[in-house]
Write a protein that holds these residues in place. Structure first.
Motif, PDB file in Angstrom:
ATOM      1  N   GLU A 287       0.956  -1.118   0.029  1.00  0.00           N
ATOM      2  CA  GLU A 287      -0.042  -0.007  -0.084  1.00  0.00           C
ATOM      3  C   GLU A 287       0.890   1.336   0.175  1.00  0.00           C
ATOM      4  OE1 GLU A 287      -3.222   0.050  -0.435  1.00  0.00           O
ATOM      5  OE2 GLU A 287      -3.726  -1.850  -0.157  1.00  0.00           O
ATOM      6  N   ILE A 288       0.412   2.155  -0.824  1.00  0.00           N
ATOM      7  CA  ILE A 288       1.234   3.494  -0.976  1.00  0.00           C
ATOM      8  C   ILE A 288       1.343   4.202   0.390  1.00  0.00           C
ATOM      9  CG2 ILE A 288      -0.819   5.077  -1.449  1.00  0.00           C
ATOM     10  CD1 ILE A 288       2.659   4.806  -2.990  1.00  0.00           C
ATOM     11  N   GLU A 289       0.586   4.137   1.414  1.00  0.00           N
ATOM     12  CA  GLU A 289       0.630   4.772   2.616  1.00  0.00           C
ATOM     13  C   GLU A 289       1.786   4.010   3.533  1.00  0.00           C
ATOM     14  OE1 GLU A 289      -3.082   5.781   1.402  1.00  0.00           O
ATOM     15  OE2 GLU A 289      -2.152   3.874   1.442  1.00  0.00           O
ATOM     16  N   ASP A 290       2.060   2.679   3.305  1.00  0.00           N
ATOM     17  CA  ASP A 290       2.937   2.035   4.042  1.00  0.00           C
ATOM     18  C   ASP A 290       4.249   2.301   3.576  1.00  0.00           C
ATOM     19  OD1 ASP A 290       1.097   0.650   5.625  1.00  0.00           O
ATOM     20  OD2 ASP A 290       0.716  -1.132   4.391  1.00  0.00           O
ATOM     21  N   LEU A 291       4.456   2.324   2.066  1.00  0.00           N
ATOM     22  CA  LEU A 291       5.664   2.839   1.546  1.00  0.00           C
ATOM     23  C   LEU A 291       6.172   3.887   1.880  1.00  0.00           C
ATOM     24  CD1 LEU A 291       5.072   1.547  -2.266  1.00  0.00           C
ATOM     25  CD2 LEU A 291       6.969   0.872  -0.838  1.00  0.00           C
ATOM     26  N   ALA A 292       5.109   5.038   1.958  1.00  0.00           N
ATOM     27  CA  ALA A 292       5.528   6.432   2.211  1.00  0.00           C
ATOM     28  C   ALA A 292       6.218   6.576   3.676  1.00  0.00           C
ATOM     29  CB  ALA A 292       4.440   7.302   1.818  1.00  0.00           C
ATOM     30  N   GLU A 293       5.502   5.877   4.551  1.00  0.00           N
ATOM     31  CA  GLU A 293       5.836   5.917   5.792  1.00  0.00           C
ATOM     32  C   GLU A 293       7.102   5.136   6.015  1.00  0.00           C
ATOM     33  OE1 GLU A 293       2.716   4.467   8.280  1.00  0.00           O
ATOM     34  OE2 GLU A 293       1.336   6.054   7.696  1.00  0.00           O
ATOM     35  N   GLY A 294       7.474   4.036   5.646  1.00  0.00           N
ATOM     36  CA  GLY A 294       8.531   3.456   5.696  1.00  0.00           C
ATOM     37  C   GLY A 294       9.716   3.936   5.207  1.00  0.00           C
ATOM     38  N   ILE A 295       9.510   4.736   3.838  1.00  0.00           N
ATOM     39  CA  ILE A 295      10.706   5.364   3.265  1.00  0.00           C
ATOM     40  C   ILE A 295      11.087   6.742   4.133  1.00  0.00           C
ATOM     41  CG2 ILE A 295      11.521   6.786   1.419  1.00  0.00           C
ATOM     42  CD1 ILE A 295       9.770   4.748  -0.289  1.00  0.00           C
ATOM     43  N   ALA A 296       9.912   7.239   4.707  1.00  0.00           N
ATOM     44  CA  ALA A 296      10.090   8.545   5.382  1.00  0.00           C
ATOM     45  C   ALA A 296      10.929   8.304   6.713  1.00  0.00           C
ATOM     46  CB  ALA A 296       8.991   9.299   5.595  1.00  0.00           C
ATOM     47  N   ASP A 297      10.314   6.886   7.416  1.00  0.00           N
ATOM     48  CA  ASP A 297      10.928   6.645   8.449  1.00  0.00           C
ATOM     49  C   ASP A 297      12.572   6.471   8.585  1.00  0.00           C
ATOM     50  OD1 ASP A 297       8.565   6.714   9.696  1.00  0.00           O
ATOM     51  OD2 ASP A 297       8.239   4.721   9.986  1.00  0.00           O
ATOM     52  N   ALA A 298      12.971   5.585   7.473  1.00  0.00           N
ATOM     53  CA  ALA A 298      14.179   5.323   7.081  1.00  0.00           C
ATOM     54  C   ALA A 298      15.069   6.676   6.850  1.00  0.00           C
ATOM     55  CB  ALA A 298      14.226   4.396   5.729  1.00  0.00           C
ATOM     56  N   VAL A 299      14.506   7.419   6.184  1.00  0.00           N
ATOM     57  CA  VAL A 299      15.270   8.755   5.834  1.00  0.00           C
ATOM     58  C   VAL A 299      15.569   9.494   7.320  1.00  0.00           C
ATOM     59  CG1 VAL A 299      15.343  11.206   4.823  1.00  0.00           C
ATOM     60  CG2 VAL A 299      14.601   8.812   3.511  1.00  0.00           C
ATOM     61  N   ALA A 300      14.522   9.595   7.977  1.00  0.00           N
ATOM     62  CA  ALA A 300      14.617  10.380   9.191  1.00  0.00           C
ATOM     63  C   ALA A 300      15.624   9.753  10.322  1.00  0.00           C
ATOM     64  CB  ALA A 300      13.131  10.610   9.996  1.00  0.00           C
ATOM     65  N   HIS A 301      15.400   8.529  10.307  1.00  0.00           N
ATOM     66  CA  HIS A 301      16.425   7.483  11.138  1.00  0.00           C
ATOM     67  C   HIS A 301      17.909   7.999  11.006  1.00  0.00           C
ATOM     68  CE1 HIS A 301      18.149   4.559  13.523  1.00  0.00           C
ATOM     69  NE2 HIS A 301      18.885   3.909  12.369  1.00  0.00           N
ATOM     70  N   GLU A 302      18.049   7.839   9.685  1.00  0.00           N
ATOM     71  CA  GLU A 302      19.599   8.039   9.121  1.00  0.00           C
ATOM     72  C   GLU A 302      19.942   9.349   9.348  1.00  0.00           C
ATOM     73  OE1 GLU A 302      21.524   5.703   8.032  1.00  0.00           O
ATOM     74  OE2 GLU A 302      20.223   4.145   8.141  1.00  0.00           O
ATOM     75  N   CYS A 303      19.067  10.318   9.021  1.00  0.00           N
ATOM     76  CA  CYS A 303      19.417  11.679   9.468  1.00  0.00           C
ATOM     77  C   CYS A 303      19.798  11.862  10.897  1.00  0.00           C
ATOM     78  CB  CYS A 303      18.308  12.955   8.995  1.00  0.00           C
ATOM     79  SG  CYS A 303      18.272  12.546   7.158  1.00  0.00           S
ATOM     80  N   GLU A 304      18.907  11.421  11.818  1.00  0.00           N
ATOM     81  CA  GLU A 304      18.831  11.477  13.270  1.00  0.00           C
ATOM     82  C   GLU A 304      20.250  10.954  13.776  1.00  0.00           C
ATOM     83  OE1 GLU A 304      16.483  10.430  17.188  1.00  0.00           O
ATOM     84  OE2 GLU A 304      15.998   9.344  15.439  1.00  0.00           O
ATOM     85  N   VAL A 305      20.601   9.784  13.246  1.00  0.00           N
ATOM     86  CA  VAL A 305      21.917   9.198  13.468  1.00  0.00           C
ATOM     87  C   VAL A 305      23.060  10.129  13.281  1.00  0.00           C
ATOM     88  CG1 VAL A 305      23.507   7.293  12.706  1.00  0.00           C
ATOM     89  CG2 VAL A 305      21.284   6.861  13.291  1.00  0.00           C
ATOM     90  N   ARG A 306      22.910  10.891  12.242  1.00  0.00           N
ATOM     91  CA  ARG A 306      23.882  11.777  11.999  1.00  0.00           C
ATOM     92  C   ARG A 306      24.060  13.361  12.238  1.00  0.00           C
ATOM     93  NH1 ARG A 306      23.157   7.683   8.506  1.00  0.00           N
ATOM     94  NH2 ARG A 306      24.986   6.699   7.472  1.00  0.00           N
ATOM     95  N   GLY A 307      23.035  13.356  13.023  1.00  0.00           N
ATOM     96  CA  GLY A 307      22.639  14.833  13.545  1.00  0.00           C
ATOM     97  C   GLY A 307      22.517  15.768  12.764  1.00  0.00           C
ATOM     98  N   ILE A 308      21.612  15.363  11.357  1.00  0.00           N
ATOM     99  CA  ILE A 308      21.469  16.459  10.291  1.00  0.00           C
ATOM    100  C   ILE A 308      20.179  16.498   9.998  1.00  0.00           C
ATOM    101  CG2 ILE A 308      23.783  15.992   9.150  1.00  0.00           C
ATOM    102  CD1 ILE A 308      22.176  14.504   6.997  1.00  0.00           C
TER     103      ILE A 308
END
Length: 473
Positions: A287-308
């Motif tokens: 489902e497109i909502e699941d894709l959108a949330e999964g991708i956004a979650d991944a980007v946000a996590h990677e940014c948080e780890v790097r402090g950006i």
């Protein structure tokens, strides 16, 4: 109406004989597809027999309401997912899936930008009224003329694919002045779980820069007066289910993104498209909502780890917007029974189109479904192969399907999920004219792309219209 059927040992493992060979798989057909009291398939409230009488066959049919609804849903999903992290999202409709003036107007009406990848696609989008500032221009071999046209039109962004292209743009900006926003296309090294020809993020292919080379390319772009590097772009493939590939790719891209931030702002991360749809009853697209949330979650996590901070996100769906909205209508011409190993048989069903209107099965083994559309049948289901009229043994429309055993010449056959890439890849092999495209909305049908005639094809043959050469009179 149910029919007794038996699975064949010659059927592919994923295909099972249906309880009812007339039933329409719910995720494959347009949402409003149904059979009327006479068993005739209706699309957009119109019987396909009526469409055949008005427009002939083969016929590409596309449900405008479904395209619009899907465009709204995709945009809402990505905006909501990005918004949870304080970021914005832009959705580009990938024009390569199916581009016409009306399609451009539908998706832009619903708030989408448009992605084009050739001068022809750019010209069509502009002619259809698209805002040039909401166009993205792709391509691995954009010519100087195409780049000149894009800059002159004021396209919102150009996705740079090579060092050669940087130098072409540098020369253009030196001549013209002004400014142009660009992104770098990067191969993240993530291989999508798809056909090899559709996997576009591994290193050994024609698109983009490797992760190792992207830093050098970014530095060169930033040295060019008039070019503004606004982000990175990556497309990991097509017809992808699930978020695993997108998550892995996002991690690698964010690492590069973080490194490039040391040289200046980089406000955009474009993660491409490639979201899959159902072509057969066994396909279970995410489902497109699941894709959108999964991708956004991944980007946000990677940014948080790097402090950006999380960048604004962009996506380029095409198939997932128009694919399910399209159905191709054929008329059966001939049928024949072919003996297989043992006592098994296969019914060959020949239709009045083929690889000229759907090249995907012959290009990379794409699977499709089919149903008799002009009636229902109580005959048992029989393993069938739908083939075209072209002089090629690989001219296959549907490789394996269970159709009623009494399928016969004159029946209408409908193939769903043909809204993406069928029109775009169409050709005139064997001098066959391309069919018209008919859009359905509000119980009405209208031609949005005129079908070709043999006279159209003859008109292009200069040998039929040029004066005879001396000595050949």
């Amino acid at each position: 109406m149910s029919a007794v059927s038996h699975s064949s040992a010659s059927a592919p493992p994923w295909l099972s004989a249906p309880d009812d060979a007339n039933a329409l798989a719910p995720l494959v057909w347009p949402q409003n597809a149904e059979r009327d009291a006479d068993g005739v398939l209706q699309l957009g409230g119109i019987p396909v027999t009526t469409l055949r009488e008005s427009f002939g066959t083969p016929l590409w049919i596309i449900d405008e309401d479904e395209v619009r609804a899907r465009a709204r849903r995709v945009l809402d999903a990505f905006r909501a997912a990005a918004g949870r992290y304080g970021a914005q999202a832009r959705v580009y409709y990938a024009g390569k899936a199916f581009l016409s003036a009306e399609i451009v107007r539908w998706v832009t009406d619903e708030g989408l930008a448009v992605d084009v990848c050739t001068g022809g696609e750019l010209t069509l989008a502009l002619a259809a009224g698209a805002d040039p500032a909401r166009l993205g221009f792709h391509g691995n071999n954009k010519s100087v003329a195409e780049l000149e046209a894009a800059v002159a039109a004021g396209v919102g962004s150009i996705v740079i694919d090579s060092l050669v292209e940087i130098e072409r743009l540098a020369a253009i900006m030196q001549r013209r002045g002004g400014s142009q926003s660009v992104l770098l296309r990067v191969n993240s090294g993530v291989h999508a779980e798809t056909h090899d020809f559709l996997a576009t993020a591994h290193e050994d292919q024609k698109f983009g820069f490797t992760l190792a080379d992207a830093t050098t390319a970014a530095a060169r772009v930033r040295d060019v007066p008039g070019l503004t590097l606004v982000g990175l772009h990556c497309h990991i493939g097509s017809q992808i289910f699930g978020t695993a590939g997108f998550r892995e790719s996002a991690g690698r891209l964010i690492e590069l993104h973080a490194a490039l931030l040391e040289g200046g702002d980089l406000p955009v991360l474009n993660l491409g498209g490639g979201f899959g749809i159902a072509y057969t009853s066994v396909d279970q697209p995410t489902e497109i909502e699941d894709l959108a949330e999964g991708i956004a979650d991944a980007v946000a996590h990677e940014c948080e780890v790097r402090g950006i901070p999380i960048p604004n996100l962009a996506f380029e769906p095409g198939r997932s917007i128009v694919g399910r909205a399209g159905v191709t209508l054929y008329e059966v011409g001939t049928t024949k029974q072919v003996m297989l190993e043992g006592d098994a048989t296969r019914t060959y069903v020949s239709v009045d189109g083929g690889m000229s209107d759907n090249a995907r099965p012959s290009l990379y083994g794409a699977q499709y479904s089919a149903r008799i559309a002009s009636r229902v049948s109580s005959a048992p289901a029989a393993l069938s192969r739908v083939v075209g009229k072209h002089c090629e043994s690989g001219d296959i429309v549907v490789d394996a399907e269970y159709l009623p055993a009494d399928v016969a010449p004159g029946d209408l056959l409908a193939v769903p999920a043909t809204g993406a890439y069928c029109f775009s890849l169409a050709n005139n092999y064997n001098f066959v004219p391309r069919p018209p495209v008919v859009a359905l909305r509000g119980g009405q049908a209208r031609v949005i792309v005129r079908g070709e005639t043999v006279d159209d094809l003859l008109a292009r043959d200069a040998g039929l219209h040029a004066p005879p050469m001396e000595g050949n009179e």
